[in-house]
Design an enzyme around this catalytic site. Structure first.
Site, PDB file in Angstrom:
ATOM      1  N   THR A 118      39.236  -2.110 -19.871  1.00  0.00           N
ATOM      2  CA  THR A 118      38.940  -3.436 -20.406  1.00  0.00           C
ATOM      3  C   THR A 118      37.766  -3.443 -21.387  1.00  0.00           C
ATOM      4  OG1 THR A 118      37.440  -3.905 -18.571  1.00  0.00           O
ATOM      5  CG2 THR A 118      39.731  -4.578 -18.295  1.00  0.00           C
TER       6      THR A 118
ATOM      7  N   ASP B 158     -11.874  -3.289   1.570  1.00  0.00           N
ATOM      8  CA  ASP B 158     -11.642  -4.706   1.844  1.00  0.00           C
ATOM      9  C   ASP B 158     -11.730  -4.975   3.350  1.00  0.00           C
ATOM     10  OD1 ASP B 158     -10.326  -7.331   0.550  1.00  0.00           O
ATOM     11  OD2 ASP B 158      -9.515  -7.003   2.557  1.00  0.00           O
TER      12      ASP B 158
ATOM     13  N   TYR C  88      -8.590  -4.284  -6.662  1.00  0.00           N
ATOM     14  CA  TYR C  88      -7.980  -5.594  -6.466  1.00  0.00           C
ATOM     15  C   TYR C  88      -7.339  -6.087  -7.767  1.00  0.00           C
ATOM     16  CZ  TYR C  88      -7.203 -10.302  -4.787  1.00  0.00           C
ATOM     17  OH  TYR C  88      -6.599 -11.482  -4.415  1.00  0.00           O
TER      18      TYR C  88
ATOM     19  N   TRP D  43     -13.945  -1.924  -5.223  1.00  0.00           N
ATOM     20  CA  TRP D  43     -13.072  -2.926  -4.603  1.00  0.00           C
ATOM     21  C   TRP D  43     -12.456  -3.836  -5.659  1.00  0.00           C
ATOM     22  CZ3 TRP D  43     -13.229  -8.287  -4.733  1.00  0.00           C
ATOM     23  CH2 TRP D  43     -12.317  -8.939  -3.882  1.00  0.00           C
TER      24      TRP D  43
END
Ligand SMILES: [Zn+2]
Length: 501
Positions: free
Chosen positions: A31, A451, A435, A431
């Site tokens: 197809t 954390d 983050y 940190w």
């Protein structure tokens, strides 16, 4: 998934296995059409099937997208290509338009990823079966096709929204691909369109954004609600709303959940349709729609600490930041204080120097302000902010760095390189850098090991909190998905809102 096993693929197709949706596309030689594995059409004969790892590869092989299963609505799976983080990073950048526009080039994209152009092409061929340009072009075409089906936008608006330089190029591409003009693409008849940009800003454009289940919507919503900055965003009932500042123009988005269709439903009200693709990319990022959490969960669940957490929350996602600079500001505001205190400080910052939405863009009276840009923070007098002077200085240092480097919050070749670049900014420690990498840069392997919430979560009810160094060592086997491990530990630490996150 480097090499597709045709028999396995065919079995997925025969059973309409939804787990393969987004990672497998089937071209049918009889197809000339390509389908998702979940296509409701009759399963083609095995010998007529060709299998591709991406829609772009199927298109490059000359197949046209199926009008029944609509490959443009397949979930976009980024994280599962875990064997090549470089490919995931490149896909994220392409989604943000890195290969749109006349001056874009694969060369420059490769440079941003810290590899050579030939290596990037080779990785794309290996993992996606298509070139970076073909992937970008397929994205544009499929996004346009989705807008044609799902919205009332005028064709000229759709051409713009999907990142085609001109309506002519849009028409050409469509004729080539579908053998008919875009206007003939099975669109429901629309009363003579109002035209112009009115449709996008007044009534809004609603798009469905698919994900691969499971999806923990309540967890996502409560994470966002706990951090919602007053005046800019809010959760009301089952909906998340926020204001948008994109290239100096202001608008709003509203996002809800349609679990029966494994989709989020986003309504975007914005004065320029050209920004639509970028806004959709941001929504996908905030709601972490492209992660294969089943695959990630299976990896993390091998760990005795994480196993029960993954079992309890199999659909947990890692919420992204709407905007890199905004998220970096929030991270600095969150240093040493609770989530709630950080939220209040962010509200103060917005009132100090955020833009007011014009009356005609005000969709929700409770959301009259946009988060300030780097320029606005640089120019503002931050004296009234209730926090130490060093941290106010850090905010303006971050603003200066963001202005100096427009790619500051986009990924480099490795998470270590991304973190090192962020740490070079005075006031950004380990940190904060992790983050920001986790939420703004969407580094799936970022892990802010110091954390307090993570340390508490890792204690796992034993009361024996590890040191950050111990937790970092503990987390080694969780790579390359430590960000998701972090999300599980935070969730386990729920009910302790005073964590500094
Ligand atoms: Zn189909």
């Amino acid at each position: 998934m480097e090499r597709l096993d045709a028999r396995v693929c065919y079995r997925a197709l025969e059973t309409r296995d939804a787990r393969f949706d987004g990672r497998l596309f089937v071209g049918v030689t009889s197809t000339g059409i390509y389908c998702r594995p979940i296509c409701p059409a009759r399963t083609p004969k095995f010998e007529n099937c060709r299998f591709y790892p991406s829609a772009a590869a199927a298109q490059e092989a000359g197949f046209r997208p199926c009008l029944r299963c609509r490959p443009e609505t397949a979930p976009e799976i980024g994280a599962w290509r875990g064997t090549s983080n470089t490919v995931s990073r490149a896909l994220a950048l392409i989604a943000e338009g890195a290969l749109d526009g006349d001056d874009a080039s694969v060369d420059r994209l490769a440079e941003r990823l810290g590899i050579g152009e030939r290596q990037l092409r080779r990785l794309f061929k290996q993992h996606l079966g298509a070139s970076p340009i073909a992937v970008a072009q397929t994205r544009r075409v499929l996004f346009a096709k989705q807008l044609i089906h799902d919205t009332q936008l005028a064709m000229v608006e759709i051409a713009l929204a999907a990142g085609f330089g001109s309506v002519r190029r849009f028409n050409e591409t469509f004729r080539q691909l579908f053998q008919r003009p875009p206007s003939a693409l099975g669109r429901r008849p629309v009363a003579a369109a109002a035209g112009g940009m009115v449709s996008a800003s007044a009534t809004g454009v609603t798009v469905r954004l698919r994900y691969r289940p499971p999806y923990d919507w309540p967890a996502m919503l409560s994470f966002l609600a706990a951090r919602a900055v007053e005046g800019v965003e809010r959760v009301e009932g089952d909906l998340y709303r926020r204001t948008v500042n994109q290239d100096g123009l202001l608008g709003t988005v509203e996002v809800g959940h349609a679990p029966e269709r494994s989709s989020l439903v986003a309504t975007i009200r914005f004065p320029s349709v050209g920004a639509l693709a970028g806004i959709v990319a941001r929504i996908r990022r905030v709601f972490d729609l492209d992660a294969d959490v089943a695959l990630i969960g299976a990896h993390l669940a091998q760990d005795p600490l994480l196993g029960p957490l993954v079992a309890a929350r199999p659909g947990l996602r890692a919420p992204g930041g709407w905007d890199g600079f905004e998220l970096a500001c929030r991270a600095v505001l969150g240093q040493q204080v609770s989530v709630e205190a950080a939220r209040r400080l962010a509200g103060q910052l917005v009132r100090l120097c955020g833009s007011k939405l014009p009356a005609d863009q005000l969709a929700d009276p409770a959301l009259p302000l946009a988060f300030p840009t780097a320029q606005q923070v640089m120019a503002a007098d931050l004296a009234p902010l209730g926090m130490p002077g060093a941290r106010k200085a850090a905010l303006q240092t971050v603003a200066r760095a963001a202005l100096a480097d427009p790619h500051l919050f986009q990924p480099l070749a490795t998470v270590e390189a991304t973190v090192a670049r962020l740490r070079a900014i005075p006031g950004i420690g380990e940190w904060t850098a992790h983050y920001i990498a986790l939420r703004a840069v969407r580094e799936a392997d970022a892990f802010p090991a110091s954390d307090i919430g993570l340390l508490r979560g890792a204690a796992g009810g034993t009361g024996l909190r590890p040191s950050p160094a111990e937790l970092r060592g503990r987390a080694e086997p969780w790579r390359p998905w430590r960000a998701y491990a972090a999300q599980h530990l935070w969730a386990a630490d729920a009910g302790a809102p005073e964590g500094r996150r």
